[in-house]
Scaffold this motif. Structure first.
Motif, mmCIF file in Angstrom:
data_model
loop_
_atom_site.group_PDB
_atom_site.id
_atom_site.type_symbol
_atom_site.label_atom_id
_atom_site.label_comp_id
_atom_site.label_asym_id
_atom_site.label_seq_id
_atom_site.Cartn_x
_atom_site.Cartn_y
_atom_site.Cartn_z
ATOM 1 N N ALA A 355 3.596 -22.996 -32.933
ATOM 2 C CA ALA A 355 2.625 -21.891 -32.903
ATOM 3 C C ALA A 355 1.813 -21.898 -31.617
ATOM 4 O O ALA A 355 1.394 -20.839 -31.122
ATOM 5 C CB ALA A 355 1.696 -21.983 -34.111
ATOM 6 N N LEU A 356 1.599 -23.085 -31.042
ATOM 7 C CA LEU A 356 0.803 -23.179 -29.817
ATOM 8 C C LEU A 356 1.569 -22.756 -28.572
ATOM 9 O O LEU A 356 0.992 -22.690 -27.483
ATOM 10 C CB LEU A 356 0.291 -24.614 -29.636
ATOM 11 N N THR A 357 2.849 -22.460 -28.703
ATOM 12 C CA THR A 357 3.610 -21.993 -27.538
ATOM 13 C C THR A 357 3.216 -20.572 -27.122
ATOM 14 O O THR A 357 3.652 -20.100 -26.069
ATOM 15 C CB THR A 357 5.124 -22.034 -27.818
ATOM 16 N N VAL A 358 2.404 -19.888 -27.934
ATOM 17 C CA VAL A 358 2.007 -18.516 -27.590
ATOM 18 C C VAL A 358 0.618 -18.451 -26.966
ATOM 19 O O VAL A 358 0.133 -17.361 -26.664
ATOM 20 C CB VAL A 358 2.044 -17.606 -28.844
ATOM 21 N N ILE A 359 -0.029 -19.607 -26.751
ATOM 22 C CA ILE A 359 -1.394 -19.564 -26.213
ATOM 23 C C ILE A 359 -1.384 -19.129 -24.744
ATOM 24 O O ILE A 359 -0.383 -19.270 -24.040
ATOM 25 C CB ILE A 359 -2.107 -20.923 -26.342
ATOM 26 N N ASP A 360 -2.511 -18.576 -24.314
ATOM 27 C CA ASP A 360 -2.712 -18.249 -22.905
ATOM 28 C C ASP A 360 -4.139 -18.652 -22.538
ATOM 29 O O ASP A 360 -4.822 -19.330 -23.308
ATOM 30 C CB ASP A 360 -2.438 -16.770 -22.624
ATOM 31 N N ARG A 361 -4.603 -18.226 -21.375
ATOM 32 C CA ARG A 361 -5.928 -18.643 -20.912
ATOM 33 C C ARG A 361 -7.050 -18.186 -21.836
ATOM 34 O O ARG A 361 -8.063 -18.860 -21.978
ATOM 35 C CB ARG A 361 -6.187 -18.097 -19.509
ATOM 36 N N SER A 362 -6.875 -17.047 -22.474
ATOM 37 C CA SER A 362 -7.961 -16.460 -23.267
ATOM 38 C C SER A 362 -7.752 -16.600 -24.771
ATOM 39 O O SER A 362 -8.417 -15.927 -25.549
ATOM 40 C CB SER A 362 -8.108 -14.977 -22.911
ATOM 41 N N THR A 363 -6.832 -17.436 -25.200
ATOM 42 C CA THR A 363 -6.577 -17.598 -26.633
ATOM 43 C C THR A 363 -7.861 -17.983 -27.363
ATOM 44 O O THR A 363 -8.582 -18.903 -26.942
ATOM 45 C CB THR A 363 -5.507 -18.680 -26.863
ATOM 46 N N GLY A 364 -8.129 -17.304 -28.461
ATOM 47 C CA GLY A 364 -9.339 -17.573 -29.230
ATOM 48 C C GLY A 364 -9.245 -18.880 -29.996
ATOM 49 O O GLY A 364 -8.155 -19.408 -30.253
#
Length: 507
Positions: A355-364
């Motif tokens: 699930a963490l493979t979709v994070i980016d700089r602004s992930t909440g």
């Protein structure tokens, strides 16, 4: 051969009075190691500013503790079986506290490296002794499972307390304060432990073979050093030589154990499929988690801009999940099965990493917090049950050596994981497009990029930092994806390796 023996009837005489108070002393030792393992990373920028170490010296400050502790765990676990686990625990805890003072007041990089190495010697005595004493204090299998759950929960809580307490201290005091917090814990441990801990040892231990100690130390240090150096600087002849030396020493260690009448480590333990499966599961789990654990603090602080204390709080859900699941893991393994609980825990970690493979700089934070909570729950279930399997698979006289094997798997898994997954992050990160005039150090690490930006014109600095942060996140998501694959594969392997394994075993 698996641990399928039915439990012997436990009497009140077998249930040692004061055993739960003794457990409180043991978890203080775990707390010492867990907190110390997390505070150094937070303090490193301040240590660098004050002591001004070279790049190589800074690497040794960060790595020498793990090198020494990995090399000495088996030897110290076996020594505890011979001279007494209570004795080696109390001596090690006293040394750990005293050497923490040396860490806090180190005035040169060389002194700091020596202090960290000595702390590794002391730390190697603590974890195997605590688990071995639990094996010998708690004869009832169900009580032992709960005790191991509390032991694991304390370790998880310590990894959360470390960043929070360390972040608070660094914002209000000098960097040495993060090492001095060991002193009150050590003082309580020693003073109460003298009265409450029972002594236990192997009744017929045989001599402590110094040649085996040296081979174990050379082997583990050689392998761990080569792995870390290859990840940081790539393959070179010195790195290859260290790896070959380590492999040769470990081969010699195994051959020697098979011929000694009283070996440092009884290699026949690995014939037990449950023991070998649990050790392998621990190693691969730590390997798969290393990419997240090692780089998460950098993501929270250098990408999302959180201060150290807030970053420590952000990682709290993992510890909360691990504590909660660790306390009920033994009951769940008896209610369902060992392999069902371990495999479910490993699969949960794998899915959370995916699930963490979709994070980016602004992930909440909701996604990050939820994923960390699931990681903690999965780790609490799997690590608690595998620790119980490892201890239940061996005679009480060999509990120290068996515990040391478990801890060595953690250290080796961390080294391999940081090398493999860390190299993925580094390779992706180093290729980011930067404006002309960007210092070379900006491509070596995100921390280097932040430092370089302070000496660049504002527009170029902002452009460079944006590219560096995006590239770092790309590398992190790729590493977490690889970690997810490792965890899911480990869950599948554990399903077969832990077949027919039961926690109920002889007391």
């Amino acid at each position: 051969m698996t641990s399928t023996l039915q439990p012997t009837k436990t009497t009140e005489a077998v249930k040692r009075p004061g055993r739960w108070l003794a457990l409180c002393v043991l978890v203080l030792a775990v707390l010492l190691v867990a907190v110390d393992a997390t505070v150094l990373g937070l303090a490193t920028p301040y240590i660098s500013e004050d002591l001004e170490p070279t790049g190589t010296q800074l690497l040794w400050i960060g790595d020498v503790y793990s090198f020494v502790i990995a090399g000495l765990l088996v030897s110290m676990g076996s020594l505890g079986d011979r001279v007494g686990r209570k004795r080696i625990l109390l001596v090690g805890a006293t040394a750990f506290g005293a050497i923490s003072v040396l860490n806090a007041y180190a005035s040169t990089p060389e002194t700091m490296i020596l202090a960290r190495a000595l702390l590794g010697v002391a730390g190697a005595t603590l974890m195997p002794a605590t688990l071995a004493l639990i094996r010998n204090i708690f004869h009832d299998p169900r009580e032992r499972s709960l005790a191991i759950g509390i032991w694991g929960a304390t370790a998880s809580a310590g990894t959360a307390v470390g960043p929070i307490a360390g972040g608070f201290l660094l914002e209000h005091f000098w960097w040495g304060s993060v090492f001095l917090i060991n002193l009150p814990v050590m003082a309580v441990l020693v003073l109460v432990g003298i009265r409450q801990l029972p002594e236990s040892r192997n009744a017929n231990p045989g001599p402590w073979d110094i040649v085996s100690v040296v081979l174990s130390l050379l082997g583990m240090i050689g392998i761990v050093y080569a792995v870390k150096e290859a990840a940081t600087h790539g393959f070179a002849w010195p790195t290859l030589a260290a790896g070959l030396l380590g492999a040769g020493a470990l081969y010699g260690f195994v051959r020697r154990q098979l011929t000694l009448p009283s070996p440092l480590l009884d290699m026949r333990l690995f014939r037990n499929r449950g023991f070998s499966g649990a050790v392998l599961a621990d190693l691969l789990t730590i390997l798969g988690l290393s990419g997240l654990v090692f780089f998460l603090s950098q993501y929270l602080q250098l990408v999302q801009g959180r201060p150290p204390f807030e970053a420590g709080l952000a990682e709290l859900p993992a510890a909360v999940g691990a504590v909660a699941s660790g306390l009920v893991a033994g009951h769940a393994a008896r209610r369902f099965s060992v392999r069902a609980v371990v495999c479910a825990g490993l699969a949960a970690i794998g899915l959370a990493l995916a699930a963490l493979t979709v994070i980016d700089r602004s992930t909440g934070y909701p996604l990050l917090g939820a994923a960390l909570l699931v990681v903690g729950v999965g780790a609490g279930f799997s690590f608690t049950v595998t620790s119980d399997v490892i201890l239940s698979s061996v005679p009480k006289d060999q509990a120290g050596a068996a515990s040391a094997v478990s801890e060595t798997a953690y250290e080796l898994g961390a080294a391999l994981g940081i090398a493999a997954l860390g190299s993925i992050v580094t390779a992706v990160y180093s290729g980011f497009a930067a404006p002309a005039g960007t210092p070379a150090g900006a491509h070596e690490s995100l921390g280097g990029a932040v430092e370089a930006a302070a000496h660049m014109p504002a527009p170029e600095a902002e452009t460079m930092l944006t590219a560096a942060r995006e590239s770092f996140v790309d590398g992190l998501t790729l590493a977490t994806g690889a970690g997810a694959a490792v965890l899911l594969a480990t869950a599948a392997a554990a399903w077969f390796l832990l077949r027919n394994e039961r926690l109920d075993s002889k007391p």
